[in-house]
Structure formats: structure tokens, C-alpha cells
Design a protein around this motif. Sequence first.
Motif, short mmCIF file in Angstrom:
data_model
loop_
_atom_site.label_atom_id
_atom_site.label_comp_id
_atom_site.label_asym_id
_atom_site.label_seq_id
_atom_site.Cartn_x
_atom_site.Cartn_y
_atom_site.Cartn_z
N GLY A 272 0.80 -1.21 0.00
CA GLY A 272 0.00 0.00 0.00
C GLY A 272 0.83 1.26 0.00
N LYS A 273 0.47 2.20 0.84
CA LYS A 273 1.14 3.50 0.87
C LYS A 273 2.43 3.43 1.68
CE LYS A 273 -3.26 5.99 0.43
NZ LYS A 273 -4.16 7.01 1.04
N VAL A 274 3.39 2.71 1.15
CA VAL A 274 4.69 2.53 1.79
C VAL A 274 5.77 2.97 0.82
CG1 VAL A 274 6.27 0.88 2.87
CG2 VAL A 274 3.80 0.60 3.14
N PRO A 275 6.72 3.82 1.24
CA PRO A 275 7.79 4.23 0.33
C PRO A 275 8.62 3.04 -0.13
CG PRO A 275 7.71 5.64 2.28
CD PRO A 275 6.79 4.49 2.54
N THR A 276 9.05 3.09 -1.38
CA THR A 276 9.79 1.96 -1.95
C THR A 276 11.18 1.83 -1.34
OG1 THR A 276 8.60 2.34 -4.01
CG2 THR A 276 10.54 0.92 -4.10
N GLY A 277 11.87 2.96 -1.16
CA GLY A 277 13.24 2.92 -0.66
C GLY A 277 13.42 2.17 0.65
N PRO A 278 12.65 2.50 1.70
CA PRO A 278 12.80 1.78 2.96
C PRO A 278 12.51 0.28 2.85
CG PRO A 278 11.65 3.84 3.33
CD PRO A 278 11.77 3.68 1.85
N VAL A 279 11.55 -0.10 2.01
CA VAL A 279 11.26 -1.52 1.84
C VAL A 279 12.43 -2.23 1.18
CG1 VAL A 279 9.69 -3.19 0.80
CG2 VAL A 279 8.79 -1.06 1.71
N VAL A 280 13.04 -1.60 0.18
CA VAL A 280 14.21 -2.19 -0.48
C VAL A 280 15.36 -2.33 0.52
CG1 VAL A 280 15.93 -1.89 -2.30
CG2 VAL A 280 13.54 -1.30 -2.73
N VAL A 281 15.53 -1.34 1.39
CA VAL A 281 16.58 -1.41 2.40
C VAL A 281 16.36 -2.60 3.34
CG1 VAL A 281 17.57 -0.22 4.40
CG2 VAL A 281 17.12 1.04 2.30
N LEU A 282 15.10 -2.84 3.72
CA LEU A 282 14.80 -3.99 4.57
C LEU A 282 15.11 -5.31 3.86
CD1 LEU A 282 11.45 -2.85 6.25
CD2 LEU A 282 13.75 -2.85 7.24
N VAL A 283 14.82 -5.37 2.57
CA VAL A 283 15.15 -6.57 1.80
C VAL A 283 16.67 -6.75 1.73
CG1 VAL A 283 14.99 -7.69 -0.46
CG2 VAL A 283 13.03 -6.43 0.45
N LEU A 284 17.39 -5.67 1.49
CA LEU A 284 18.86 -5.73 1.45
C LEU A 284 19.42 -6.20 2.79
CD1 LEU A 284 19.71 -2.45 -0.49
CD2 LEU A 284 20.16 -4.77 -1.27
N PHE A 285 18.83 -5.72 3.87
CA PHE A 285 19.30 -6.13 5.19
C PHE A 285 19.03 -7.62 5.43
CE2 PHE A 285 18.64 -6.64 9.82
CZ PHE A 285 19.92 -6.26 10.25
N SER A 286 17.90 -8.10 4.95
CA SER A 286 17.59 -9.52 5.09
C SER A 286 18.61 -10.37 4.34
CB SER A 286 16.18 -9.80 4.56
OG SER A 286 15.21 -9.04 5.27
N VAL A 287 18.98 -9.93 3.14
CA VAL A 287 20.00 -10.65 2.37
C VAL A 287 21.34 -10.61 3.09
CG1 VAL A 287 21.26 -10.71 0.18
CG2 VAL A 287 18.81 -10.20 0.19
N PHE A 288 21.65 -9.47 3.70
CA PHE A 288 22.91 -9.35 4.43
C PHE A 288 22.96 -10.30 5.63
CE2 PHE A 288 25.07 -7.26 8.05
CZ PHE A 288 26.37 -7.32 7.57
N ILE A 289 21.86 -10.36 6.39
CA ILE A 289 21.81 -11.27 7.53
C ILE A 289 21.95 -12.71 7.08
CG2 ILE A 289 20.31 -12.15 9.35
CD1 ILE A 289 21.54 -9.49 10.02
N PHE A 290 21.25 -13.07 6.01
CA PHE A 290 21.37 -14.44 5.48
C PHE A 290 22.81 -14.73 5.05
CE2 PHE A 290 21.37 -17.27 1.75
CZ PHE A 290 20.83 -18.41 2.33
N SER A 291 23.48 -13.75 4.47
CA SER A 291 24.85 -13.95 3.98
C SER A 291 25.82 -14.19 5.12
CB SER A 291 25.30 -12.74 3.15
OG SER A 291 24.47 -12.58 2.00
N ILE A 292 25.73 -13.39 6.18
CA ILE A 292 26.69 -13.56 7.27
C ILE A 292 26.39 -14.81 8.10
CG2 ILE A 292 27.14 -11.09 7.42
CD1 ILE A 292 25.37 -10.97 9.86
N LEU A 293 25.18 -15.36 7.94
CA LEU A 293 24.84 -16.58 8.67
C LEU A 293 25.09 -17.84 7.85
CD1 LEU A 293 21.50 -15.60 10.47
CD2 LEU A 293 23.78 -15.72 11.46
N ALA A 294 24.92 -17.75 6.54
CA ALA A 294 24.93 -18.96 5.72
C ALA A 294 26.10 -19.07 4.76
CB ALA A 294 23.62 -19.05 4.93
#
Length: 356
Positions: A272-294
Motif C-alpha cells: 500500500g502506501k509505503v515508500p519503496t526505498g525503505p522496503v528495499v533497504v529492509l530486503v537488502l538487510f535480510s539478504v545481508f543477515i542471510f549472507s553472514i549466517l549462511a
Amino acid sequence: MLTALVTGLDMPVAVGIIDFLTNYTFRNMLFGTTMIGAASGALGCFLYLRKQSLTSDVIGHSAIAGVMVSFILATAVLAIDGRSMLVLTIGSIIAATTAVLMSNWISRDSRIGIDAAMAICLSLFYGGGIVLMRIITHSTLQGRGGIDKYMFGNASTLIQADIYTIAFFGGLSILIMLLFWKEFKVFSFDPVLAETLGFSRRILNPLLLGTATVAIVIGVKAVGLILMIAFAIMPAASARQWTKKLSTMVLTATIIGAGSAATGSYLAVNMGKVPTGPVVVLVLFSVFIFSILAAPERSVLRRSLIRRAKARELAELARLDAQEAERLVAEEQTIQIETPREPILTRTSTSRQESF
């Protein structure tokens, strides 16, 4: 109660993949953010390897001054659209490059460290940009409304001309990286060796920083000035966990940046009415966490397990050494007890007889 909560949140209707790709606004959002993620992810690897990750922060915060100055010049002096993506990108490139080069100049020709120099330049350009934004907001310049939205970006406002601008500057930064691949590679790992091989530091440093600046500031309209640091550093940091080779790292960071941007854009539309930039940052952070763990060789979990295994091994060796030491002491004591001692009087008499 759950129904009331969902109703109060006014959850939007889910958008399918086909609708997402065929809708004009969503398609521009997808293409724009994907190209931004790919270009900034690739060039961010060199900043990451040179331990200049905060340079992207300087670029993002300093670009606000370029946005405001370019808006004023375009609107008041040149009488053109001050909110044009081309105008804002050029202004951001000039301001951000000036701030980065100024911070390097201060640290090189004075006793001020690079971190302090970056903080000085960031504060100067960011503060000046905020003042200009305040002036523009209360002025009579045409198109001044919503100029503050560039702080966080709004990918849904991208038009076809903006996509062309992003593609041009993003492609230009990638082309420069490929043309000077060998020079950038050597300079990033060993600047002294680069100068020994004949590569000029005074040319390579501004060229590399300028190219990285171009790749980062193209997200000024879609991502915003504040969040551009995440697009430059998170893909590089995630890619570094998976490989030791620069070419593979750059390719992986490009894929992570582009894939995360596309995923974040789709999620933002469905949220919905959510800015794209912050959502992309959260996705990037999820990938980063997965990378340092796996990641196979740099996984935090794997390193923790290895450290625990080594600690147990050392403890076992210490225990065995202690048991061996105790056994040797016990054997020595047993030998001393079992060995008969010659009486002192007998030894003394024998010695006297021998002396006679």
C-alpha cells in the motif's frame, strides 16, 4: 479483534506479477530501482574494499545541497523544469563529488583524519542543503511543492524520461568501471603498487570516487538522499561473504542490488502506501543477515562452531596433559618408595674403612 485490526489497517488488494509488469507506474518503478540497485551495488564494492563505506554516506547527505542549488538555478535562472531527473542528477553529482574530493583533500594536506574530514564536509553540505530547502519551501518558485520528498524518495513518481536518465548515468558508471577495471582493482587493494606500476593516484582517486558518486546519486528521486548509503554498501557487504574474487564479488553485488530492488518494489506496491526505498533497504538487510549466517567460509555460525570445536579440543588436550603429568608424578613417587635406602651409619663405616 483481529478482523477489526485488519480493517483499521486498510490493507490493499494484492497486485499480481502480470499487473505489476504491465502497469506503467509500477513498471517504471521496477526498472528504475533495479538499475539503481545494480549500478550502486557494483561500484559500492570498491568503496567497501577501500574501507571507505562512509563515503557513500557523505555522497547521500551532500547531494541534498546539489538538488536544491540545481532546482534554484533551473527554475529561477534557466526557466526550465527544476524537478527534472536530469537536472537533479547533475546537481547531485557535482555537489557530492565536490564533498568527497574536499574530504580527501583535507585529510591529505592537513593533520585531520579522513573520518573527521568526512564528518566536516557532510555537515557542511547537508546543513547548507537543509537551509536552501527551507528557503525554497517558503519561496514563490514554480514547482517548489514537495521538494522535501527527495529526502526519502518516491519511486512511484518516476516517468519514462527518468528511466532514460537513470539508464544513461548508470550505464556510464558501469562502462567506466569496465574500462578502468585493472586500474581500479590494483588501486583498491594496493595504492602503492598502483603508483609503482605507473597509475597516477591523483587521477585514479577522483575517477573512482566520481564514478561511484554517479552510480549512487542516480537514486536521488527513487530512493532518496538518506537511504542511498544502503544501496551502495549492503550489496557489497553481502557479496563479500560469498567470495574472495573481485570480479565475482562485483557480479554478486550487482545481482543482489538489482534483485533486492525488484523484490522491494513489488512488496512496496502490495503493502500500500509505503515508500519503496525503505522496503528495499529492509530486503537488502535480510539478504545481508542471510549472507553472514549462511556463507560457507565466512558464516558467523560456522565460525562459532569452529571456535567451540577448537576450544573443546584444547580443553581435551589440556586434560590429557594433566592426566599424563599426574601419572608421571605418581610413578616417580612409587619408584622413590620402592627403592631401598642404605643406612647412613653403614655408608659412613665403609667410607672410613676405605680411607684406611
